[in-house]
Design a protein around this motif. Structure first.
Motif, PDB file in Angstrom:
ATOM      1  N   TYR A  71      -6.921  15.200   7.531  1.00  0.00           N
ATOM      2  CA  TYR A  71      -5.575  15.022   8.069  1.00  0.00           C
ATOM      3  C   TYR A  71      -4.792  16.293   7.769  1.00  0.00           C
ATOM      4  CZ  TYR A  71      -0.921  13.117   8.855  1.00  0.00           C
ATOM      5  OH  TYR A  71       0.348  12.905   9.330  1.00  0.00           O
ATOM      6  N   TYR A 114      -5.204  13.888  12.848  1.00  0.00           N
ATOM      7  CA  TYR A 114      -6.216  13.241  12.029  1.00  0.00           C
ATOM      8  C   TYR A 114      -7.507  13.272  12.818  1.00  0.00           C
ATOM      9  CZ  TYR A 114      -8.670   9.422   9.663  1.00  0.00           C
ATOM     10  OH  TYR A 114      -9.603   8.661   9.004  1.00  0.00           O
ATOM     11  N   ARG A 122     -13.107  10.740  16.203  1.00  0.00           N
ATOM     12  CA  ARG A 122     -11.788  10.132  16.322  1.00  0.00           C
ATOM     13  C   ARG A 122     -10.779  11.257  16.237  1.00  0.00           C
ATOM     14  NH1 ARG A 122      -7.784   7.943  17.957  1.00  0.00           N
ATOM     15  NH2 ARG A 122      -6.405   6.641  16.744  1.00  0.00           N
ATOM     16  N   ARG A 150      -6.591  11.834  16.399  1.00  0.00           N
ATOM     17  CA  ARG A 150      -5.329  11.112  16.416  1.00  0.00           C
ATOM     18  C   ARG A 150      -4.182  12.100  16.217  1.00  0.00           C
ATOM     19  NH1 ARG A 150      -1.166   7.270  16.401  1.00  0.00           N
ATOM     20  NH2 ARG A 150       0.039   7.510  14.516  1.00  0.00           N
ATOM     21  N   ARG A 208      -0.211  12.424  15.102  1.00  0.00           N
ATOM     22  CA  ARG A 208       0.946  11.740  14.533  1.00  0.00           C
ATOM     23  C   ARG A 208       2.183  12.392  15.140  1.00  0.00           C
ATOM     24  NH1 ARG A 208       5.542  11.970  11.748  1.00  0.00           N
ATOM     25  NH2 ARG A 208       5.876  10.448  10.116  1.00  0.00           N
ATOM     26  N   PHE A 215       8.049  10.185  18.217  1.00  0.00           N
ATOM     27  CA  PHE A 215       7.715   8.775  18.441  1.00  0.00           C
ATOM     28  C   PHE A 215       8.133   7.938  17.233  1.00  0.00           C
ATOM     29  CE2 PHE A 215       4.184   5.602  17.904  1.00  0.00           C
ATOM     30  CZ  PHE A 215       4.489   4.804  18.982  1.00  0.00           C
ATOM     31  N   ILE A 216       7.795   8.426  16.037  1.00  0.00           N
ATOM     32  CA  ILE A 216       8.100   7.657  14.838  1.00  0.00           C
ATOM     33  C   ILE A 216       9.582   7.737  14.513  1.00  0.00           C
ATOM     34  CG2 ILE A 216       7.543   7.477  12.379  1.00  0.00           C
ATOM     35  CD1 ILE A 216       4.728   8.530  13.316  1.00  0.00           C
ATOM     36  N   ASN A 233       1.115   8.317   8.334  1.00  0.00           N
ATOM     37  CA  ASN A 233       0.297   8.153   9.531  1.00  0.00           C
ATOM     38  C   ASN A 233      -0.477   6.848   9.456  1.00  0.00           C
ATOM     39  OD1 ASN A 233      -1.132   8.878  11.881  1.00  0.00           O
ATOM     40  ND2 ASN A 233      -2.797   9.700  10.657  1.00  0.00           N
ATOM     41  N   VAL A 234      -0.461   6.114  10.536  1.00  0.00           N
ATOM     42  CA  VAL A 234      -1.255   4.881  10.635  1.00  0.00           C
ATOM     43  C   VAL A 234      -2.134   5.032  11.868  1.00  0.00           C
ATOM     44  CG1 VAL A 234      -1.199   2.391  10.863  1.00  0.00           C
ATOM     45  CG2 VAL A 234       0.657   3.553   9.712  1.00  0.00           C
ATOM     46  N   THR A 235      -3.402   4.779  11.712  1.00  0.00           N
ATOM     47  CA  THR A 235      -4.256   4.936  12.877  1.00  0.00           C
ATOM     48  C   THR A 235      -5.428   3.978  12.829  1.00  0.00           C
ATOM     49  OG1 THR A 235      -5.568   6.481  14.132  1.00  0.00           O
ATOM     50  CG2 THR A 235      -5.546   6.794  11.805  1.00  0.00           C
ATOM     51  N   VAL A 240      -6.349   3.103   9.103  1.00  0.00           N
ATOM     52  CA  VAL A 240      -6.219   4.116   8.065  1.00  0.00           C
ATOM     53  C   VAL A 240      -4.744   4.433   7.869  1.00  0.00           C
ATOM     54  CG1 VAL A 240      -6.998   6.366   7.303  1.00  0.00           C
ATOM     55  CG2 VAL A 240      -8.370   5.076   8.911  1.00  0.00           C
ATOM     56  N   ALA A 283       5.664   2.187   9.682  1.00  0.00           N
ATOM     57  CA  ALA A 283       4.404   1.734  10.260  1.00  0.00           C
ATOM     58  C   ALA A 283       4.635   0.859  11.476  1.00  0.00           C
ATOM     59  CB  ALA A 283       3.602   0.971   9.212  1.00  0.00           C
ATOM     60  N   GLN A 333       3.623   2.420  14.834  1.00  0.00           N
ATOM     61  CA  GLN A 333       2.234   2.872  14.780  1.00  0.00           C
ATOM     62  C   GLN A 333       1.289   1.683  14.731  1.00  0.00           C
ATOM     63  OE1 GLN A 333       1.621   6.556  12.524  1.00  0.00           O
ATOM     64  NE2 GLN A 333       3.579   6.117  11.580  1.00  0.00           N
TER      65      GLN A 333
END
Lengths: 389, 217, 215
Positions: free
Chosen positions: A323, A336, A347, A349, A351, A355-356, C61-63, C104, C142, C145
């Motif tokens: 990460y 990630y 995989r 990803r 972040r 968005f967050i 980060n949540v994935t 994760v 979270a 996500q």
């Protein structure tokens, strides 16, 4: 699959009742967007209004969704680099850097000194142009149609010209590679950049007189959209929004990625967490970026710009996961990646910071007028290419 | 005083307005079709194929290895290999592309194909006025439309072209040196073989005289 | 920051019922992770957040990750009696590792400026038992996500305040980020279809007129 219940309805609009059960008036549901000019793209807010006050607000995304992560899992590591440009299309350089940094961590590549300097220069230029444009946009959301935004875009053009000269494209730069950067910069370019950077603080002075103490700006932004410190941390808010809430957390200081430990700069931190603080944090951050740029342009050494171990064709990192994150202009941009030893990531990803950062949009807007909701959204700084991916 | 800052802001606007008549820093717009900005250093638009010499068919550097097709992120390149071979710039027989299409309505100008090409044969063009009336036919560039002479490349990106020419020349020289060495080795081997044969012939025992010559009596 | 082994020891002392495992990572960066069983996921996360030494107050980060069923082959030596003599014979044993979905979490501390601690939770299978505890009550960050993981992978987070699809539309069926998801066949006519796209696109072409058969 049928374990999934039907999704709950977004919300019901109920008439407003007095204590004795009498109907007082109706709440109004407004669907703002996806083609609303102040939503910075195809973003929709489902707002419930009591008169002009916001009672409920739900952000709705996905109009620009293209499953970026799936695309990334189906193509090779290198071929994914141009797609990262298209996440936050205002800041392709920092997107490139975050992705390159992650894969370098995964494969253990070492970036040469000159390339690190070039990356820092590009990232800070990106921060300058992103913050300038954001201020232009959000002043436009307050009703200052055109003029400030045109000044912002005029200055941005000068930086985009610099990007084009080196990388070949103005916005979709696709400039960084695992283990360095694609093309070296020449002395002429450095001289030009020095001039742009020197002129930029003059522009910021002018922009400051234009906006910072303007009565209308103050009236519209102070103590509007307040974000408390604890909520900001708990809701994973990053970037200028977090620092405006009073948390000193800048990845350039915390992680010290690249060569940021060598530069002398400060992290501006706000006090109230309102829109005005967010605006001021961005202005002050630009001043710090100019400081970093001056130091980087002065100290840049000569040397190679690519790690000789880096392979362009047939790049297969060892199995493992990583990460990596950088401080993008909008917040913490992280990648990630899980590798299984094949040419494609297993995989992949992203972040996405903006968005967050939208998580707390409703908390900030509740109780304010609908016209303030537009300004609050403007101060969050979203780009829909990144929100929807 | 209320409104003081607004008046200050107006002053800034006025300065910018009148300044735009004198200062290049304040007026950055260009009257496009009549007036054009000079081309920036590494500008890239869409790819094209380089050929050496005058004949596009003969001098095309592409050997249809399909690396760019595989690496292309939006998969806009389509290649069909030839069955026969023709000599390439090194003089060795090589496969060439029967079909080489790039769909520029899909292409995203990322330059990955240029970077992965091991034969210096695909490069980025700077032509950007590509609007057409036919969405499918005219935006699908075939091999004939893509092929541009090396002189064109030297014109649009002189520094890169010089670098690429140097790579080609070095490879050519290497190939020639190899061929020469191979030829010399062959000559030498031939000479050696001849010498050996001669030596062998010399060393070979002369047919011994028959022990008992037939006598004719 | 403490090592993962120390954290694990303290977690096991504080929460005896939790099953915790440290997973290896062989790449250059080598960030290892804590695998926690789904039932005690929430309490472990709460411990990590509230512990004074760790104070992981920031869930970055949540994935989701999809691990479909995988056939693992291993060679084992078996003693067999062949013709009255005992011999060691190598046998290839195939066993299927059942698939699961994994979520994760990357946890950092904003106050103490350290991290990451990587926390992983796994579902029982990929079909019907895809439930995991939601960590949104602990970290608001979270919320979106986890909704995204639900949307794209189909992990159902119990305890989540507003679990709806987020990027896909509400009527959408299926989970597009799963490895075995098949994209719907809605190719448009493209000028240069090739490879799989060509095969798919050809189905949409008008049928070629058949040669007339003369009587």
């Amino acid at each position: 699959m049928n374990a999934l219940a039907t999704p709950p309805k977004n919300f019901e609009v109920k008439p407003k009742l007095a204590a004795n059960g009498e109907e007082l008036g109706e709440l109004l549901e407004v669907s703002m967007g996806p083609h609303h000019p102040s939503t910075h793209g195809v973003f929709r807010m489902d707002v419930v209004l009591d008169g002009e006050k916001v009672v409920k607000l739900k952000p709705v995304f996905g109009y620009l969704h293209r499953n970026h992560e799936k695309i990334g899992e189906n193509i090779s590591y290198l071929a994914n680099m141009p797609y990262t440009d298209r996440l936050d299309y205002f800041c392709s350089m920092t997107n490139n850097w975050a992705y390159a940094l992650t894969i370098e961590k995964l494969a253990g590549l070492v970036v040469p000194e000159r390339a690190e300097y070039i990356r820092a220069i590009m990232a800070e230029l990106t921060r300058l142009q992103n913050h300038t444009c954001l201020i232009g946009f959000f002043v436009q959301d307050m009703g200052a149609l055109g003029t400030p935004m045109m000044y912002a875009f005029r200055e941005r053009e000068k930086i985009l010209d610099l990007f084009e000269e080196v990388s070949g494209a103005r916005m979709m730069c696709n400039y960084m590679r695992f283990g360095g950067v694609r093309v070296d910069v020449n002395d002429e370019w450095i001289a030009k950049t020095k001039k742009v950077v020197a002129d930029y603080s003059k522009f910021l002075d002018e922009f400051g007189t234009f906006l910072t103490e303007n009565e209308i700006v103050l009236a519209r932004t102070q103590f509007v959209g307040v974000l408390p410190k604890d909520l900001a941390i708990n809701a994973s808010i990053t970037g200028p929004m977090l620092r405006a809430a009073g948390v000193n957390y800048d990845l350039r200081k915390v992680d010290k990625y690249g060569i940021y430990s060598r530069f002398n700069f400060q992290v501006p931190v706000g006090e109230h967490g309102d829109i005005y603080d967010r605006y001021m944090i961005r202005v002050l951050e630009m001043r710090e970026s100019i400081k970093i740029l001056e130091q980087a342009l002065r100290d840049i050494p000569v040397g190679p710009v690519m790690d000789p171990k880096a392979k362009l064709r047939g790049f297969r990192p060892k199995a493992g996961e990583v990460y990596g994150r950088v401080e993008a202009p909008k917040g913490e941009l992280g990648f990630y990646v899980i590798s299984d030893g094949s040419p494609n990531p297993y995989r992949y990803r992203v972040r996405p910071p903006s968005f967050i950062n939208l998580t707390i949009l409703e908390d900030m807007c509740l109780g304010h007028n609908i016209s303030d909701a537009v300004v609050i959204l403007g101060s969050v700084d979203i780009v829909l290419g990144e929100v929807d991916r | 005083m209320l409104g003081e800052q607004i008046i200050k802001g107006m002053a800034v606007t006025a300065r910018n307005f009148f300044g735009s008549y004198f200062s290049k820093n304040r007026l950055t717009t260009v009257q496009y079709p009549e007036e054009r900005l000079p081309q920036k250093g590494n500008t890239r638009q869409f790819p094209f194929l380089v050929y050496d010499g005058d004949d596009a068919e003969k001098g095309l550097r592409c050997v249809a290895c399909q690396i760019c097709e595989k690496e292309c992120p939006p998969k806009c390149i389509y290649i069909v290999k030839s069955k026969d071979k023709k000599p390439d710039y090194k003089g060795q027989p090589q496969i060439y592309p029967l079909t080489f299409d790039i769909d520029i309505s899909v292409c995203m100008s990322c330059q990955i194909c240029v970077e992965v090409c091991p034969f210096e044969s695909i490069k980025m063009n700077t032509e950007f006025e590509l609007s057409t009336a036919d969405r499918f036919g005219d935006l699908l560039l075939t091999k004939e439309k893509l092929a541009k002479p090396n002189s064109y490349y030297q014109k649009i990106h002189p520094a890169d072209a010089a670098e690429s020419d140097a790579v080609i020349a070095a490879e050519k020289a290497k190939a020639e040196a190899k061929a020469k060495a191979a030829a010399e080795a062959k000559v030498k081997a031939d000479a050696e073989a001849k010498a050996k044969a001669a030596a062998a012939a010399a060393a070979a025992p002369i047919a011994p005289p028959p022990a008992n010559p037939p006598t004719t009596t | 920051m403490e090592t993962l082994e120390q954290i694990k020891a303290r977690l096991e002392a504080a929460l005896p019922s939790a099953k915790i495992e440290v997973l290896a990572n062989e790449c250059a960066a080598g960030e290892r992770s804590l695998l926690v069983d789904a039932a005690s996921g929430f309490t472990v996360a709460k411990f990590l957040r509230d512990d004074a030494q760790l104070k992981l107050d920031y869930c970055s980060n949540v994935t989701g990750v999809d691990w479909p069923d995988k056939e693992l082959t291993e060679k084992i030596k078996v003693k067999q009696v062949v013709d009255g003599v005992e011999k060691e014979v190598e046998e290839v044993k195939k066993n299927i590792r059942p698939g699961y979905l994994e979520v994760v979490y990357h946890l950092y501390s904003m106050g103490l400026k350290h991290g990451p601690v990587v926390l992983r939770l796994r579902t029982e299978n990929r079909a019907d038992k895809t439930h995991l505890p939601s960590l949104t009550p602990l970290w608001r960050g979270a919320e979106f996500q986890e909704r995204e993981v639900y949307d794209l992978y189909g992990v159902i987070f119990y305890g989540h305040p507003d679990l709806r699809r987020i990027l896909m539309w509400d009527e959408f069926v299926g989970f597009p980020m799963r490895r075995d998801y098949i994209a719907p066949d809605d190719f448009e006519y493209e000028p240069t279809p090739h490879d799989e796209v060509l095969v798919e696109a050809k189905k949409h072409y008008p049928a070629e007129p058949k040669a007339e058969v003369k009587p």
